[in-house]
Design a protein around this motif. Structure first.
Motif, short mmCIF file in Angstrom:
data_model
loop_
_atom_site.label_atom_id
_atom_site.label_comp_id
_atom_site.label_asym_id
_atom_site.label_seq_id
_atom_site.Cartn_x
_atom_site.Cartn_y
_atom_site.Cartn_z
N VAL A 259 -12.19 -42.81 -44.55
CA VAL A 259 -12.54 -42.93 -45.88
C VAL A 259 -12.12 -42.06 -46.68
CG1 VAL A 259 -14.40 -43.56 -47.41
CG2 VAL A 259 -14.72 -44.29 -45.15
N PRO A 260 -11.34 -42.49 -47.70
CA PRO A 260 -10.61 -41.51 -48.61
C PRO A 260 -11.93 -40.54 -49.21
CG PRO A 260 -9.97 -43.48 -49.15
CD PRO A 260 -10.93 -43.76 -48.16
N VAL A 261 -11.60 -39.31 -49.31
CA VAL A 261 -12.66 -38.07 -50.02
C VAL A 261 -11.96 -37.64 -50.83
CG1 VAL A 261 -14.19 -36.50 -49.41
CG2 VAL A 261 -14.01 -38.37 -47.85
N THR A 262 -12.32 -37.70 -52.34
CA THR A 262 -11.78 -37.02 -53.36
C THR A 262 -12.58 -35.86 -54.14
OG1 THR A 262 -12.15 -38.68 -54.69
CG2 THR A 262 -9.82 -38.57 -53.73
N VAL A 263 -13.86 -36.32 -53.94
CA VAL A 263 -15.13 -35.41 -54.41
C VAL A 263 -16.18 -35.48 -53.70
CG1 VAL A 263 -14.39 -36.23 -56.90
CG2 VAL A 263 -15.96 -37.56 -55.57
N LEU A 264 -17.12 -34.43 -53.52
CA LEU A 264 -18.09 -34.22 -52.95
C LEU A 264 -19.20 -35.09 -53.54
CD1 LEU A 264 -18.43 -30.53 -51.82
CD2 LEU A 264 -17.84 -32.37 -50.43
N SER A 265 -19.38 -35.98 -53.10
CA SER A 265 -20.64 -37.14 -53.43
C SER A 265 -21.82 -36.44 -53.17
CB SER A 265 -20.72 -38.45 -52.82
OG SER A 265 -21.67 -39.21 -53.46
N ARG A 266 -22.95 -36.24 -54.27
CA ARG A 266 -24.00 -35.76 -54.14
C ARG A 266 -25.11 -36.98 -53.99
NH1 ARG A 266 -23.55 -30.17 -53.83
NH2 ARG A 266 -21.79 -29.89 -54.83
N THR A 267 -24.68 -38.19 -53.80
CA THR A 267 -25.56 -39.20 -53.42
C THR A 267 -25.79 -39.54 -51.76
OG1 THR A 267 -24.92 -40.36 -55.59
CG2 THR A 267 -26.10 -41.72 -53.86
N PRO A 268 -27.12 -39.57 -51.37
CA PRO A 268 -27.14 -39.53 -50.08
C PRO A 268 -26.61 -40.94 -49.52
CG PRO A 268 -29.32 -38.95 -51.08
CD PRO A 268 -28.12 -39.27 -52.18
N PRO A 269 -25.84 -40.82 -48.55
CA PRO A 269 -25.06 -41.90 -47.98
C PRO A 269 -26.12 -42.94 -47.45
CG PRO A 269 -24.94 -40.21 -46.24
CD PRO A 269 -25.53 -39.84 -47.67
N PHE A 270 -25.44 -44.39 -47.62
CA PHE A 270 -26.65 -45.47 -47.21
C PHE A 270 -25.78 -46.29 -46.26
CE2 PHE A 270 -28.21 -49.62 -47.72
CZ PHE A 270 -29.49 -49.64 -47.93
N GLU A 271 -26.05 -46.38 -45.02
CA GLU A 271 -25.58 -47.39 -44.06
C GLU A 271 -26.45 -48.43 -43.81
OE1 GLU A 271 -22.44 -47.31 -42.13
OE2 GLU A 271 -21.82 -45.77 -43.66
N ALA A 272 -25.80 -49.68 -43.51
CA ALA A 272 -26.64 -51.01 -43.47
C ALA A 272 -25.75 -51.86 -42.78
CB ALA A 272 -26.78 -51.59 -44.79
N PRO A 273 -25.54 -51.44 -41.31
CA PRO A 273 -24.75 -52.34 -40.43
C PRO A 273 -25.44 -53.62 -40.25
CG PRO A 273 -25.78 -50.53 -39.20
CD PRO A 273 -26.25 -50.30 -40.63
N HIS A 274 -24.59 -54.76 -39.86
CA HIS A 274 -24.87 -56.12 -39.55
C HIS A 274 -25.63 -55.98 -38.42
CE1 HIS A 274 -24.38 -60.44 -38.68
NE2 HIS A 274 -24.74 -60.51 -40.17
N HIS A 275 -26.48 -57.00 -37.99
CA HIS A 275 -27.20 -56.90 -36.78
C HIS A 275 -26.44 -57.32 -35.40
CE1 HIS A 275 -27.86 -61.13 -38.42
NE2 HIS A 275 -27.42 -61.37 -37.12
N THR A 276 -25.24 -57.81 -35.76
CA THR A 276 -24.41 -58.37 -34.77
C THR A 276 -23.45 -57.05 -34.17
OG1 THR A 276 -22.63 -58.96 -36.07
CG2 THR A 276 -24.12 -60.62 -35.54
N MET A 277 -23.63 -55.86 -34.46
CA MET A 277 -22.87 -54.73 -34.26
C MET A 277 -23.28 -54.25 -32.82
SD MET A 277 -24.58 -51.50 -36.17
CE MET A 277 -23.12 -50.52 -36.08
N SER A 278 -22.29 -53.70 -32.12
CA SER A 278 -22.47 -53.43 -30.67
C SER A 278 -23.14 -52.02 -30.60
CB SER A 278 -21.01 -53.19 -29.98
OG SER A 278 -20.12 -52.25 -30.59
N VAL A 279 -23.32 -51.59 -29.44
CA VAL A 279 -24.18 -50.39 -29.25
C VAL A 279 -23.05 -49.02 -29.62
CG1 VAL A 279 -25.20 -48.56 -27.81
CG2 VAL A 279 -25.62 -51.09 -27.43
N ALA A 280 -21.87 -49.34 -29.33
CA ALA A 280 -20.88 -48.37 -29.43
C ALA A 280 -20.38 -48.26 -31.05
CB ALA A 280 -19.27 -48.73 -28.85
N ALA A 281 -20.69 -49.29 -31.78
CA ALA A 281 -20.24 -49.17 -32.94
C ALA A 281 -21.55 -48.41 -33.76
CB ALA A 281 -20.22 -50.61 -33.84
N LEU A 282 -22.60 -48.33 -33.29
CA LEU A 282 -23.80 -47.78 -33.59
C LEU A 282 -23.76 -46.41 -33.40
CD1 LEU A 282 -26.74 -48.21 -35.32
CD2 LEU A 282 -27.66 -48.69 -33.33
N VAL A 283 -23.47 -46.05 -32.31
CA VAL A 283 -23.48 -44.72 -31.56
C VAL A 283 -22.42 -44.02 -31.82
CG1 VAL A 283 -23.69 -43.51 -29.44
CG2 VAL A 283 -25.40 -45.34 -29.79
#
Length: 508
Positions: A259-283
């Motif tokens: 992911v392009p990073v140009t500034v240090l974002s102070r907002t906590p990240p929010f990850e909301a993966p879809h329920h079809t994701m694999s174990v490897a995609a989660l881990v």
């Protein structure tokens, strides 16, 4: 100079280790060989470097050229070593400033025309170089803004290989070409979501504020339309801004993910993966280069699993170890990578596949076996690691139409900040700052342990098997957060009772 040396960085997980790149020019027989445990992509650097040097007006010497990547026992992956290999190889014969070459870290992939292409993981690589004592790094022009986020390092953003060689004193014509990746898109701004939009769920809003104040894990169970997703997506807005360390950690994970990073974002990240994701995609994982999964990308923020009952049971159980340790370790045959995994877990689930089981006025059409199978994906050990278990009901007509005093995001954020400040002052002599991070032994036997009279309801729940010892400790953590929100320096029976109700729905 027959032997030239420079530096690069190898990434294993989010940690980087500097790699010495040394080139040796020996016999007259033309050959170009790279040693030091390179992978296939790195082995192909021979052709990329050869063509890039020739097209930059800096042809490689027509003798046997051996490039060693040291330490040889450390596996090296990817194309990020191209520039270091090219500069070390050229420095064996082209006049350059040996001290400049030997003190600079070079990162980047080479195109066949000599231009430098951006690579993922620049930020953690520059952090590793700075910690190792290096004060100058060369990176692709497209990665320059990201590298400059690290203080104390001179960053040279190069467009092509000729420009890098000229910086080291080589006599070469530097062509005027367009940088690769100069037009990379900026990440989208976060949505402006206000907690005041939530209507008729005052208890749920208060539980969300409690979770934010203490960094607690939250499970919400309720029918479709009760507001579970709406509440979860407003959680980042009431959390305090990240400090420098946390912001740098979150940005490093984004960089490794490409992911392009140009500034240090102070907002906590929010990850909301879809329920079809694999174990490897989660881990996380990968066949060659180990990449962070959703667990690592949620570090210093929130991991939200909507429709948690639809996730694979094995994927949900993979959360158990990171929730306890705050790290995720991925083992592969070639390497072991470790990523930070200090996040807040928010689960949202329906009570059954159709969503109407046990709902007033609803008609559940699910077979009993289907309900057991659906809820069984949330295993007992995982539920035991949740601090707050919240049951939501649908909003009634009276609740939707009645006047109500909504808690806005600004008000909730202020309450959360004040509670965290109280916790930080109370824990000033300890290594912890959040109630969710307090160990069980300290909670039960430390200087702030509540007296036996206050703990009596909690002890009773433990004795009759309604709580495990882990759940006991989690109730104490939530109780301390409730005390911080109330401005109380001590735990009371009321705080214990409210925390017990938030955990198990047990009323005093």
């Amino acid at each position: 100079m027959t032997v030239a040396r420079t530096w690069s960085v190898a990434l294993v997980g989010v940690d980087g280790e500097r790699v010495e790149v040394e080139a040796d020019l020996s016999k007259q027989t033309p050959e170009f060989k790279i040693i030091g445990l390179p992978d296939k992509a790195l082995g192909e650097a021979v052709q990329r470097v050869h063509n890039a040097c020739a097209n930059s007006g800096l042809p490689l010497p027509r003798r046997r050229l051996t490039v060693n990547l040291s330490p040889a026992s450390l596996p090296k992956h990817g194309s990020g070593f191209d520039v270091a290999i090219a500069i070390a190889s050229l420095a064996t014969e082209v006049p350059m400033d040996a001290a400049s070459v030997a003190s600079t870290v070079h990162l980047g992939e080479l195109g066949l025309d000599g231009r430098l292409r951006p690579i993922p993981g620049i930020l953690p690589a520059v952090v590793a170089a700075e910690r190792a004592g290096h004060r100058r790094v060369v990176v692709p022009h497209a990665n320059r803004a990201e590298a400059e986020l690290v203080a104390g390092v001179e960053v040279l953003g190069a467009v092509n290989l000729a420009q890098v060689a000229a910086w080291h004193g080589a006599t070469v014509e530097v062509p005027d070409v367009e940088p690769v990746g100069a037009g990379a898109d900026e990440p989208a701004a976060p949505e402006d979501l206000d907690l005041a939009d939530v209507i008729g769920q005052r208890e749920a809003v208060e539980a969300l504020v409690t979770a934010a104040a203490g960094g607690h894990h939250l499970l919400m169970c309720g029918p479709p339309g009760a507001g579970k997703t709406m509440l979860a997506r407003r959680l980042p807005g009431i959390l305090p801004e990240l400090d420098d360390r946390a912001a740098l950690t979150a940005a490093s994970i984004r960089s490794l993910s490409g992911v392009p990073v140009t500034v240090l974002s102070r907002t906590p990240p929010f990850e909301a993966p879809h329920h079809t994701m694999s174990v490897a995609a989660l881990v996380g994982g990968g066949s060659r280069v180990v990449r962070p999964g959703a667990i690592a990308r949620a570090t210093e923020g929130i991991l939200f699993l909507d429709e948690a009952g639809e996730f694979q049971g094995s994927a949900l159980d993979a959360l158990r170890q990171p929730l306890e340790s705050g790290t995720i370790t991925i083992h592969r045959a070639s390497a072991t990578a470790q990523f930070p995994a200090r996040f807040q877990l928010v689960l949202a689930t329906n009570p059954c596949p159709c969503g109407d089981y046990g709902i007033r006025g609803g008609t559940c059409t699910c077979a009993p076996a289907a309900i057991r199978r659906y809820l069984g994906r949330l295993s007992g050990p995982l539920l035991d690691r949740m601090d707050i278990e919240l049951t939501l009901a649908r909003v009634s007509v009276a609740q939707a139409g009645a006047r109500h005093d909504s808690t806005t995001t600004a008000i909730a954020r202020s309450r959360v900040a004040e509670a965290r400040e109280r916790a930080a002052r109370r824990l000033a002599i300890t290594p912890w700052r959040l109630n969710a991070h307090l160990p069980g032994g300290w909670l039960r036997d430390g200087p702030g342990a509540p007296p036996a009279m206050v703990r009596r309801p909690l002890d009773a729940a433990l004795n009759r098997g309604a709580l495990t010892l882990r759940g006991y400790d989690r109730v104490l953590r939530v109780a301390w957060t409730l005390a911080d929100l109330d401005g109380s320096p001590q735990l009371s029976a009321d705080h214990i009772g409210r925390a017990l109700f938030l955990k198990k729905g047990i009323a005093l």
